[in-house]
Design an enzyme around this catalytic site. Structure first.
Site, PDB file in Angstrom:
ATOM      1  N   HIS A  47     -14.745  26.078 -32.866  1.00 26.70           N
ATOM      2  CA  HIS A  47     -16.168  26.410 -32.699  1.00 26.70           C
ATOM      3  C   HIS A  47     -16.339  27.561 -31.709  1.00 26.70           C
ATOM      4  O   HIS A  47     -17.329  28.304 -31.790  1.00 26.70           O
ATOM      5  CB  HIS A  47     -16.944  25.185 -32.228  1.00 26.70           C
ATOM      6  CG  HIS A  47     -18.405  25.230 -32.582  1.00 26.70           C
ATOM      7  ND1 HIS A  47     -18.863  25.180 -33.888  1.00 26.70           N
ATOM      8  CD2 HIS A  47     -19.516  25.345 -31.815  1.00 26.70           C
ATOM      9  CE1 HIS A  47     -20.178  25.260 -33.899  1.00 26.70           C
ATOM     10  NE2 HIS A  47     -20.604  25.359 -32.654  1.00 26.70           N
TER      11      HIS A  47
ATOM     12  N   TYR B 132     -26.992  32.879 -26.312  1.00 31.98           N
ATOM     13  CA  TYR B 132     -25.971  33.922 -26.208  1.00 31.98           C
ATOM     14  C   TYR B 132     -26.407  35.081 -25.329  1.00 31.98           C
ATOM     15  O   TYR B 132     -25.571  35.822 -24.824  1.00 31.98           O
ATOM     16  CB  TYR B 132     -25.581  34.408 -27.609  1.00 31.98           C
ATOM     17  CG  TYR B 132     -24.928  33.327 -28.414  1.00 31.98           C
ATOM     18  CD1 TYR B 132     -23.627  32.922 -28.136  1.00 31.98           C
ATOM     19  CD2 TYR B 132     -25.612  32.660 -29.419  1.00 31.98           C
ATOM     20  CE1 TYR B 132     -23.030  31.899 -28.846  1.00 31.98           C
ATOM     21  CE2 TYR B 132     -25.022  31.635 -30.144  1.00 31.98           C
ATOM     22  CZ  TYR B 132     -23.735  31.263 -29.846  1.00 31.98           C
ATOM     23  OH  TYR B 132     -23.147  30.241 -30.531  1.00 31.98           O
TER      24      TYR B 132
ATOM     25  N   ARG C 199     -19.262  27.761 -39.059  1.00 30.88           N
ATOM     26  CA  ARG C 199     -18.821  26.469 -38.553  1.00 30.88           C
ATOM     27  C   ARG C 199     -17.580  26.074 -39.341  1.00 30.88           C
ATOM     28  O   ARG C 199     -17.414  26.467 -40.503  1.00 30.88           O
ATOM     29  CB  ARG C 199     -19.914  25.410 -38.744  1.00 30.88           C
ATOM     30  CG  ARG C 199     -21.227  25.736 -38.060  1.00 30.88           C
ATOM     31  CD  ARG C 199     -22.276  24.663 -38.371  1.00 30.88           C
ATOM     32  NE  ARG C 199     -23.545  24.916 -37.707  1.00 30.88           N
ATOM     33  CZ  ARG C 199     -24.566  25.564 -38.250  1.00 30.88           C
ATOM     34  NH1 ARG C 199     -24.464  26.028 -39.490  1.00 30.88           N
ATOM     35  NH2 ARG C 199     -25.678  25.760 -37.583  1.00 30.88           N
TER      36      ARG C 199
ATOM     37  N   ARG D 273     -16.700  30.833 -33.368  1.00 31.69           N
ATOM     38  CA  ARG D 273     -18.081  31.097 -33.810  1.00 31.69           C
ATOM     39  C   ARG D 273     -18.915  31.628 -32.642  1.00 31.69           C
ATOM     40  O   ARG D 273     -19.672  32.591 -32.795  1.00 31.69           O
ATOM     41  CB  ARG D 273     -18.673  29.802 -34.368  1.00 31.69           C
ATOM     42  CG  ARG D 273     -20.159  29.842 -34.716  1.00 31.69           C
ATOM     43  CD  ARG D 273     -20.523  28.525 -35.375  1.00 31.69           C
ATOM     44  NE  ARG D 273     -21.949  28.214 -35.336  1.00 31.69           N
ATOM     45  CZ  ARG D 273     -22.826  28.599 -36.252  1.00 31.69           C
ATOM     46  NH1 ARG D 273     -22.426  29.356 -37.262  1.00 31.69           N
ATOM     47  NH2 ARG D 273     -24.098  28.247 -36.162  1.00 31.69           N
TER      48      ARG D 273
ATOM     49  N   HIS E  35     -29.018  29.484 -37.634  1.00 30.70           N
ATOM     50  CA  HIS E  35     -29.824  28.709 -36.687  1.00 30.70           C
ATOM     51  C   HIS E  35     -31.257  28.600 -37.198  1.00 30.70           C
ATOM     52  O   HIS E  35     -31.861  29.587 -37.596  1.00 30.70           O
ATOM     53  CB  HIS E  35     -29.844  29.379 -35.310  1.00 30.70           C
ATOM     54  CG  HIS E  35     -28.560  29.227 -34.563  1.00 30.70           C
ATOM     55  ND1 HIS E  35     -28.205  30.049 -33.511  1.00 30.70           N
ATOM     56  CD2 HIS E  35     -27.533  28.345 -34.701  1.00 30.70           C
ATOM     57  CE1 HIS E  35     -27.023  29.679 -33.040  1.00 30.70           C
ATOM     58  NE2 HIS E  35     -26.602  28.657 -33.745  1.00 30.70           N
TER      59      HIS E  35
ATOM     60  N   LYS F   7     -25.842  23.274 -42.302  1.00 36.18           N
ATOM     61  CA  LYS F   7     -26.464  21.998 -41.964  1.00 36.18           C
ATOM     62  C   LYS F   7     -27.690  21.760 -42.838  1.00 36.18           C
ATOM     63  O   LYS F   7     -28.427  22.686 -43.163  1.00 36.18           O
ATOM     64  CB  LYS F   7     -26.866  21.982 -40.487  1.00 36.18           C
ATOM     65  CG  LYS F   7     -25.684  21.902 -39.531  1.00 36.18           C
ATOM     66  CD  LYS F   7     -26.161  21.761 -38.096  1.00 36.18           C
ATOM     67  CE  LYS F   7     -24.996  21.562 -37.142  1.00 36.18           C
ATOM     68  NZ  LYS F   7     -25.453  21.410 -35.729  1.00 36.18           N
TER      69      LYS F   7
END
Length: 323
Positions: A269, A304, A175, A272, A295, A201
């Protein structure tokens, strides 16, 4: 030893009584300290709850008390959601608002302050599924080529910096905040390592491999940078030596995608997304890609597979003799 998290400033609400405002403050503190939610998520949850309480005060014609909120009915929640939808609020925002209200309801229940059963009876709003739009492999590589911007009147070190950042976004699937949050000591020199520790995150760290040619681009930028780059300071800095703003990289990509004839979806983004999609298309393991991207849930990474399936179907339709 766990770092102590300072208490949030007490919430003040004109539409609710002191007891409910106090529980809201305790809930937000819990989300930050225990759940480690980002400041932006906390701000959004607090805003959604305030809007709901403001609506309920007008809807009921009285200040919302803790006892009255605990006795919330499904019709009240549906009326609030309908009001928000009438304001042209999208499905994702409505889903976030409902998630925040449910979180607050569960918190009150755990604290013995009542059970807001109406919130669990409400179905989450449907949202249109949109797949990330990856950039084609050849174009993604060109973003990391400083020569693509040779005609711009910018210092060579800035061109080298931007190329290094975008190479890192595409080469390691970071990110933009993760890339710009790297300290100089976090990034090995070429030939001295091939992984970096990234803080993602929720302040969660993960180990991410980095290509030697990406490290070479970073080393080239560091050698050209006129500013001091101490080990504990950010490795990517702005024109005046301060931390580099994500907006600078976003503007750089806007200029480059215009020159390369790419759509508006070609954002930092998207690099990514391209990293994940291109790995998957070459046989990458979904679980491994989940770890690389940071994730928390595999279901997030599985989006994806939809992108890759669409690409394969497109090739099939355009090349099959009976297509």
């Amino acid at each position: 030893m766990a770092r102590e998290v300072p208490a949030l400033q007490a919430v003040e609400l004109e539409c609710a009584d002191e007891g409910l405002a106090r529980e809201m403050t305790r809930w937000l503190t819990h989300l930050r300290a225990e759940r480690r939610l980002s400041p932006k998520t906390l701000e959004a949850y607090a805003r959604d709850l305030r809007q709901c309480l403001t609506f309920l005060a007008e809807h009921w014609g009285a200040q919302v008390t803790l006892k009255r909120f605990a006795a919330l009915e499904a019709t009240d929640v549906r009326a609030f959601m309908a009001m928000r939808r009438a304001d042209d609020i999208g499905g994702r925002s409505l889903m976030r608002a409902l998630a925040g209200l449910r979180s607050f309801g569960r918190f009150l229940e755990r604290e013995g302050k009542g059970k807001v059963g109406a919130l669990s009876a409400i179905r989450a709003p449907k949202i249109a599924k949109s797949l990330p739009k990856p950039i084609q492999m050849a174009a993604a590589k060109r973003f990391a080529d400083a020569d693509e911007r040779a005609g711009e009147e910018r210092d060579p070190w800035i061109l080298a910096r931007d190329a290094a950042v975008m190479a890192l976004l595409y080469g390691s699937g970071l990110r933009i905040a993760e890339a710009l949050g790297l300290k100089r000591r976090d990034v090995p020199k070429p030939g001295e390592g091939d992984v970096i520790i990234v803080t993602g995150k929720g302040n969660k760290t993960r180990m991410v491999p980095v290509l030697q040619n990406v490290l070479a681009l970073i080393a080239n930028y560091v050698a050209m940078c006129p500013h001091s780059l101490p080990p504990a300071g950010p490795i990517f800095v702005g024109a005046r030596g301060g931390p580099l703003s994500p907006r600078i990289i976003q503007l750089t990509m806007e200029r480059l995608r215009g020159a390369l004839g790419l759509p508006d979806s070609a954002t930092p983004h998207a690099l990514r997304h391209s990293f994940a999609t291109h790995l998957l298309s070459r046989g990458g393991d979904l679980r491994a890609i989940q770890e690389l991207l940071g994730h928390a849930s595999l279901s997030t990474t599985q989006i994806y597979t939809g992108i890759d399936s669409e690409r394969l179907l497109e090739v099939y339709r355009s090349t099959h003799p009976r297509g």
